[in-house]
Scaffold this motif. Structure first.
Motif, PDB file in Angstrom:
ATOM      1  N   ARG A 203       0.584  -1.110  -0.039  1.00 19.84           N
ATOM      2  CA  ARG A 203       0.569   0.265  -0.004  1.00 19.84           C
ATOM      3  C   ARG A 203       0.894   1.095  -0.160  1.00 19.84           C
ATOM      4  O   ARG A 203       0.532   2.124  -0.534  1.00 19.84           O
ATOM      5  N   ALA A 204       2.134   1.183   0.689  1.00 21.08           N
ATOM      6  CA  ALA A 204       2.691   1.882   0.591  1.00 21.08           C
ATOM      7  C   ALA A 204       2.776   2.771  -0.734  1.00 21.08           C
ATOM      8  O   ALA A 204       3.955   4.101  -0.640  1.00 21.08           O
ATOM      9  N   LEU A 205       2.583   2.507  -1.524  1.00 19.43           N
ATOM     10  CA  LEU A 205       3.521   2.482  -2.737  1.00 19.43           C
ATOM     11  C   LEU A 205       2.704   4.080  -3.032  1.00 19.43           C
ATOM     12  O   LEU A 205       2.737   4.909  -4.502  1.00 19.43           O
ATOM     13  N   GLY A 206       1.298   3.632  -3.475  1.00 16.86           N
ATOM     14  CA  GLY A 206       0.651   5.152  -3.010  1.00 16.86           C
ATOM     15  C   GLY A 206      -0.268   5.871  -4.826  1.00 16.86           C
ATOM     16  O   GLY A 206      -1.339   5.383  -4.294  1.00 16.86           O
ATOM     17  N   ALA A 235      -6.004  -1.166  -4.507  1.00 17.15           N
ATOM     18  CA  ALA A 235      -6.287  -0.172  -5.319  1.00 17.15           C
ATOM     19  C   ALA A 235      -5.336   0.566  -6.403  1.00 17.15           C
ATOM     20  O   ALA A 235      -5.609   1.040  -6.438  1.00 17.15           O
ATOM     21  N   GLY A 236      -5.655  -0.957  -6.957  1.00 12.66           N
ATOM     22  CA  GLY A 236      -4.975  -0.309  -8.567  1.00 12.66           C
ATOM     23  C   GLY A 236      -4.243  -0.298  -8.172  1.00 12.66           C
ATOM     24  O   GLY A 236      -4.178  -0.386 -10.138  1.00 12.66           O
ATOM     25  N   TYR A 237      -2.915  -0.826  -8.168  1.00 11.32           N
ATOM     26  CA  TYR A 237      -1.239  -0.033  -8.331  1.00 11.32           C
ATOM     27  C   TYR A 237      -0.748  -1.538  -9.104  1.00 11.32           C
ATOM     28  O   TYR A 237       0.127  -1.238  -9.998  1.00 11.32           O
ATOM     29  N   ALA A 238      -1.925  -2.735  -8.577  1.00  9.73           N
ATOM     30  CA  ALA A 238      -1.064  -4.384  -9.957  1.00  9.73           C
ATOM     31  C   ALA A 238      -2.156  -4.501 -10.133  1.00  9.73           C
ATOM     32  O   ALA A 238      -3.625  -5.013  -9.525  1.00  9.73           O
ATOM     33  N   GLY A 260       7.458  -1.948   1.297  1.00 12.14           N
ATOM     34  CA  GLY A 260       5.776  -1.009   1.980  1.00 12.14           C
ATOM     35  C   GLY A 260       5.266  -2.437   2.245  1.00 12.14           C
ATOM     36  O   GLY A 260       3.954  -1.369   2.055  1.00 12.14           O
ATOM     37  N   ILE A 261       5.539  -2.847   2.904  1.00 12.25           N
ATOM     38  CA  ILE A 261       4.590  -4.367   2.835  1.00 12.25           C
ATOM     39  C   ILE A 261       4.491  -4.120   4.510  1.00 12.25           C
ATOM     40  O   ILE A 261       5.655  -4.830   5.502  1.00 12.25           O
ATOM     41  N   SER A 262       3.181  -3.774   5.394  1.00 11.58           N
ATOM     42  CA  SER A 262       3.375  -4.300   6.727  1.00 11.58           C
ATOM     43  C   SER A 262       3.406  -5.684   7.314  1.00 11.58           C
ATOM     44  O   SER A 262       4.387  -6.126   8.405  1.00 11.58           O
ATOM     45  N   GLY A 263       3.122  -6.947   6.192  1.00 12.06           N
ATOM     46  CA  GLY A 263       3.138  -7.976   6.595  1.00 12.06           C
ATOM     47  C   GLY A 263       1.605  -8.679   7.798  1.00 12.06           C
ATOM     48  O   GLY A 263       2.009  -9.159   8.620  1.00 12.06           O
ATOM     49  N   ALA A 264       1.073  -8.355   6.600  1.00 19.22           N
ATOM     50  CA  ALA A 264      -0.389  -9.178   7.656  1.00 19.22           C
ATOM     51  C   ALA A 264      -0.267 -10.690   7.751  1.00 19.22           C
ATOM     52  O   ALA A 264       0.531 -10.893   6.566  1.00 19.22           O
ATOM     53  N   ASP A 299      12.337   4.486   4.474  1.00 17.83           N
ATOM     54  CA  ASP A 299      11.588   5.232   3.473  1.00 17.83           C
ATOM     55  C   ASP A 299      12.167   4.320   2.061  1.00 17.83           C
ATOM     56  O   ASP A 299      13.342   4.407   1.832  1.00 17.83           O
ATOM     57  N   TYR A 300      11.145   4.075   1.621  1.00 14.54           N
ATOM     58  CA  TYR A 300      11.418   3.111  -0.170  1.00 14.54           C
ATOM     59  C   TYR A 300      11.809   3.924  -1.598  1.00 14.54           C
ATOM     60  O   TYR A 300      12.075   3.893  -1.960  1.00 14.54           O
ATOM     61  N   LYS A 301      11.620   5.349  -0.306  1.00 15.02           N
ATOM     62  CA  LYS A 301      11.961   6.086  -1.869  1.00 15.02           C
ATOM     63  C   LYS A 301      12.946   6.450  -1.130  1.00 15.02           C
ATOM     64  O   LYS A 301      13.462   6.417  -2.631  1.00 15.02           O
ATOM     65  N   THR A 302      14.114   6.470  -0.100  1.00 12.27           N
ATOM     66  CA  THR A 302      15.036   6.314  -1.376  1.00 12.27           C
ATOM     67  C   THR A 302      15.976   5.450  -0.790  1.00 12.27           C
ATOM     68  O   THR A 302      16.505   5.078  -1.687  1.00 12.27           O
TER      69      THR A 302
END
Ligand SMILES: Cc1cc2nc3c(=O)[nH]c(=O)nc-3n(C[C@H](O)[C@H](O)[C@H](O)COP(=O)(O)OP(=O)(O)OC[C@H]3O[C@@H](n4cnc5c(N)ncnc54)[C@H](O)[C@@H]3O)c2cc1C
Ligand SMILES: Nc1ncnc2c1ncn2[C@@H]1O[C@H](COP(=O)(O)O)[C@@H](O)[C@H]1O
Lengths: 312, 248
Positions: A203-206, A235-238, A260-264, A299-302
């Motif tokens: 979800r983090a990918l947004g 969310a339609g990202y994939a 960016g996956i929490s691990g449910a 942060d995945y962004k970096t």
């Protein structure tokens, strides 16, 4: 005891899930035949004949079978089941679709997602999203099972191959169900279920754009398949068939990278048997770290661009 | 059009699963139980078909202990019209569940059965396909979209590799995938209304179905635990570790 393995293929090639199901079957018996069904799949049957341990390949072809309509496939398999004690089916979406029908037609239980063969009548299977393992014993004369292929190694391919290919007639199609259309995701990447490395985004990918811009290049650099959490798919990202988890695909690659996956628990159910797990998450408390061999709190962004650089 | 929705009472998906020390099963004492999430989606879909004027009556049916009444009430709260509980304390296997549901379907004569693709306790993913087989009605599993028109349901299915759309003639059995819809939250007035809707209690013996278990559960164990590894400081350290682990 004789076992019939139902081949899983993509219309052009056998999937290695067939090979892994064969491994499970060979733990039960040395008399193992493989059924290849579809249309224009002679070459797949020839490939199956080369797998070591295969006694005979049955080939059934028709335009209807190509569409994988459960009613048709189950009718074919049930007809053949008379000659076998066990029918072993890879737990793919197609396998899960028709296997229970075969069991119902034979009036026997379905052994779902067998992950270990204890003996001819005793099997281990996951329940509660893999949070518990159930050892079940059956006294039924015929056994119908789906096989959790990530739990078995692929049988080696024999030199030259020795099995014969025998043609069996396809049953007439059922009228109640008709094929309308399909939308297959085409990708040059390895298949999620078979890849040695999987890079998954959450979800983090947004957004889809961000998912494609961050996850795809990393996957391409590693020659990896792309996976996703349910949240990312919803969310339609994939696309849907990227979903890894209890209700998506079960994968066990050599390397699984969760970004960016929490691990449910429902996500862990689909990847916790990976050999090495990497988690990139900015929350140090994220449950994914409890199963990760290497955790990078960032942060995945970096982190992802840094990782791309470090990979060279 | 009448829709039958089988709903199962299961351990809530948020609850941590504990395996009993004597390996006899999973501990279900004093833990939150809920409707199987896929079944909630099935009820929601049926209710939407009713709201569109396609369905006229929705019957929720559950096989389980007395407390499964609550599961049916949840279905009635979402918008089902009445419920049937086949009460039993026994664990009923998918094949026997399918046989009981077949008997219910024969009595109720629905035009459509919508149910979950899998119950998240046993994770069998079998009952819908078995029920379709026993009734000899078409099946469309793992649905992410359902459109009903002209006596046919067009069902988009989530399959390996993407999506497939099938047309199934009614009556048919559809099993739900997660993305079919998002179930609504129960409103207080609907909770009050649900309690007044009819709920019939039946016994297994009301049906001529053999429910004797075919499988013997020898033990239920915990899976091997994965232990947390190490935290790395940066991407370079990560790559160095992956190289020495031999996965890069
Ligand atoms: C019946 C049922 C079946 C299910 N089946 C599945 C299944 O098969 N597969 C599945 O995946 N889920 C499944 N789920 C859903 C599951 O419970 C979770 O909701 C889902 O896995 C969450 O996805 P996520 O980790 O991407 O999102 P979240 O839980 O929202 O996690 C996002 C993570 O990203 C991190 N983050 C945010 N921003 C950044 C950043 N900039 N950099 C780094 N990290 C960041 C956050 O710290 C957080 O840990 C199922 C649920 C149910 C009820
Ligand atoms: N005891 C039960 N009572 C009602 N419905 C059930 C029961 N068991 C299974 N089902 C239905 O069958 C679906 C698939 O279950 P399973 O095959 O056990 O994974 C569930 O989502 C329910 O819709």
């Amino acid at each position: 005891m004789a076992v019939l393995v139902i081949a899983d293929h993509d219309g052009a090639h056998l999937r290695d899930t067939t090979n892994k199901t064969l491994t499970a079957a060979l733990q039960l018996s040395t008399d193992v035949d493989v059924l290849v069904y579809g249309d224009g799949v002679q070459s797949i049957a020839d490939a199956a004949a080369k797998l070591s341990g295969v006694r005979k390949v049955l080939l059934s072809q028709s335009a209807d079978l190509k569409q994988d309509i459960a009613e048709d496939v189950a009718a074919l398999v049930t007809g053949l089941a008379a000659n076998y004690d066990v029918v072993a089916i890879p737990a793919s979406s197609a396998g899960k679709n028709f296997a229970p029908r075969v069991a119902a037609l034979l009036d026997v239980s379905l052994l779902s997602d067998v992950m270990e063969v204890v003996d001819a009548n005793t099997f281990v299977r996951p329940i509660y999203a893999g949070n518990a393992l159930e050892t079940v014993q059956t006294s039924e004369a015929k056994k119908v099972m789906t096989v959790r292929t990530t739990a078995f190694k692929a049988a080696a391919e024999a030199e030259g191959g020795s099995a014969t290919v025998e043609t069996v007639a396809a049953p007439a199609s059922k009228a109640g169900t008709r094929f309308i259309s399909e939308e297959k995701v085409v990708s040059d990447r390895p298949e999620l279920g078979a890849a040695k490395i999987v890079v998954s985004g959450g979800r983090a990918l947004g957004s889809k754009e961000e998912f494609d811009a961050v996850i795809d290049p990393l996957a391409d650099k590693l020659g990896a398949a792309v996976g996703a959490s349910r949240a990312a798919v919803d969310a339609g990202y994939a696309p849907n068939d990227y979903q890894v988890g209890q209700t998506g695909k079960v994968v066990a690659p050599a390397l699984y990278i969760a970004v960016g996956i929490s691990g449910a628990i429902q996500h862990l159910a689909g990847m916790k048997d990976s050999k090495v797990i990497v988690a990139i998450n900015k929350d140090p408390e994220a449950p994914i770290f409890s199963v990760a061999d290497y955790g990078l709190v960032a942060d995945y962004k970096t982190a992802v661009p840094d990782l791309m650089k470090a990979l060279g | 059009m009448k829709i039958l929705v089988p709903v199962k009472r299961v351990l809530d998906y948020n609850v941590k699963v504990r395996v009993k020390a004597d390996q006899s099963g999973v501990d279900l004492a004093n833990v939150k139980m809920s409707m199987n999430p896929f079944d909630e989606i099935a009820v929601e879909e049926a209710v939407r078909l009713k709201e569109k004027g396609i369905a006229t009556e929705i019957v929720a049916v559950s096989i389980g202990p007395a407390q499964a009444k609550d599961t049916i009430i949840t279905a009635l709260t979402i918008g089902a019209d009445r419920g049937i509980l086949i009460q039993t304390d026994q664990d009923i296997e998918p094949l026997a569940v399918a046989k009981l549901l077949k008997a219910v379907a024969e009595a109720e004569q629905p035009d459509l059965i919508i149910m979950g693709k899998q119950a998240i306790d046993g994770d069998n993913n079998a009952t819908g396909q078995m029920l379709s087989t026993l009734l000899d009605w078409p099946q469309a599993t793992f649905a992410s979209k359902v459109v009903v028109e002209n006596g046919e349901a067009h069902v988009t299915r989530e399959v390996d590799g993407g999506l497939q759309t099938l047309g199934v003639k009614l009556p048919a059995v559809i099993t739900t995938d997660l993305r079919l819809n998002e179930p609504r939250y129960a409103s207080l007035p609907n909770i009050m209304k649900a309690k007044k809707k009819p709920l019939e209690i039946k016994a297994i013996t009301d049906y001529a179905v053999d429910v004797v278990p075919r499988l013997k559960v020898l033990k239920v164990t915990e899976p091997p635990k994965r232990t947390a590894g190490i935290k790395v400081a940066d991407a370079a350290e990560l790559v160095a570790n992956l190289k020495s682990a031999g996965v890069l």
